[in-house]
Design a protein around this motif. Structure first.
Motif, mmCIF file in Angstrom:
data_model
loop_
_atom_site.group_PDB
_atom_site.id
_atom_site.type_symbol
_atom_site.label_atom_id
_atom_site.label_comp_id
_atom_site.label_asym_id
_atom_site.label_seq_id
_atom_site.Cartn_x
_atom_site.Cartn_y
_atom_site.Cartn_z
ATOM 1 N N GLN A 27 -3.097 12.880 4.900
ATOM 2 C CA GLN A 27 -4.289 12.567 5.692
ATOM 3 C C GLN A 27 -5.045 11.385 5.110
ATOM 4 O O GLN A 27 -5.535 10.530 5.856
ATOM 5 N N SER A 28 -5.104 11.298 3.802
ATOM 6 C CA SER A 28 -5.768 10.175 3.147
ATOM 7 C C SER A 28 -5.018 8.867 3.422
ATOM 8 O O SER A 28 -5.632 7.832 3.708
ATOM 9 N N THR A 29 -3.706 8.931 3.340
ATOM 10 C CA THR A 29 -2.890 7.743 3.618
ATOM 11 C C THR A 29 -3.083 7.285 5.055
ATOM 12 O O THR A 29 -3.269 6.096 5.317
ATOM 13 N N GLN A 30 -3.046 8.227 5.979
ATOM 14 C CA GLN A 30 -3.211 7.876 7.390
ATOM 15 C C GLN A 30 -4.587 7.286 7.660
ATOM 16 O O GLN A 30 -4.712 6.284 8.369
ATOM 17 N N SER A 31 -5.624 7.877 7.110
ATOM 18 C CA SER A 31 -6.972 7.371 7.389
ATOM 19 C C SER A 31 -7.187 6.003 6.748
ATOM 20 O O SER A 31 -7.793 5.127 7.368
ATOM 21 N N ARG A 32 -6.694 5.798 5.541
ATOM 22 C CA ARG A 32 -6.858 4.493 4.898
ATOM 23 C C ARG A 32 -6.048 3.436 5.620
ATOM 24 O O ARG A 32 -6.475 2.283 5.730
ATOM 25 N N PHE A 33 -4.881 3.792 6.114
ATOM 26 C CA PHE A 33 -4.062 2.824 6.846
ATOM 27 C C PHE A 33 -4.715 2.467 8.174
ATOM 28 O O PHE A 33 -4.728 1.310 8.582
ATOM 29 N N PHE A 78 0.828 -1.199 0.000
ATOM 30 C CA PHE A 78 0.000 0.000 0.000
ATOM 31 C C PHE A 78 0.866 1.253 0.000
ATOM 32 O O PHE A 78 0.626 2.187 -0.765
ATOM 33 N N ALA A 79 1.890 1.265 0.849
ATOM 34 C CA ALA A 79 2.779 2.420 0.916
ATOM 35 C C ALA A 79 3.549 2.593 -0.387
ATOM 36 O O ALA A 79 3.762 3.719 -0.844
ATOM 37 N N LYS A 80 3.929 1.480 -1.001
ATOM 38 C CA LYS A 80 4.673 1.548 -2.261
ATOM 39 C C LYS A 80 3.822 2.187 -3.361
ATOM 40 O O LYS A 80 4.337 2.914 -4.208
#
Length: 106
Positions: free
Chosen positions: A95-101, A46-48
Motif C-alpha cells: 500500500q505504501s509503494t502504491q500510494s507513493r507511486f 524507486f521500485a529497485k
C-alpha cells in the motif's frame, strides 16, 4: 483441537505468502513498465529500492509456511504469528509503494 490450529496456521501463512508475492510481483511489473517508457527510469529506480523490503517479507512468510508444516501446536501458533506479521507488513509495504507511486514521490 490441534488439527484446527494447524488448518488456521496453514490458511494464515498461505494468505501471507500471497500478500508478499503480490508486493514482489507489483514491483516487478512496475519495473518492467518503467523500463519500456521513455523517462521511466526514476520509477524503475524507486521500485529497485523497494525490492529488499519485498524480499524480506516473502522470506518471512515462506519461513512461517515451512514452520507451520510441523506437527506440534506450538510450531503452528508460532507460524501463525510469524505469517500474520509478515503478511500484514507486506500488505502495508504494498500500500505504501502504491500510494507513493501514484503521488509521484519517487
Amino acid at each position: 483441537m490441534g488439527m484446527v490450529i494447524g488448518l488456521v496456521a496453514l490458511l494464515v501463512t498461505l494468505g501471507a505468502v500471497i500478500a508478499a508475492a503480490g508486493h514482489a510481483g507489483y514491483l516487478a511489473m512496475l519495473t518492467s513498465a518503467a523500463k519500456k517508457r521513455p523517462g521511466g527510469q526514476p520509477a524503475a529506480d524507486f521500485a529497485k529500492k523497494r525490492y529488499p523490503i519485498a524480499g524480506v517479507g516473502l522470506g518471512v512468510t515462506l519461513l512461517a509456511l515451512l514452520i507451520g508444516t510441523g506437527d506440534t501446536v506450538g510450531a503452528d501458533v508460532f507460524a501463525t504469528l510469524l505469517g500474520l506479521g509478515g503478511g500484514v507488513g507486506s500488505l502495508k509495504a504494498l500500500q505504501s509503494t502504491q500510494s507513493r507511486f501514484r503521488k509521484g514521490e519517487f
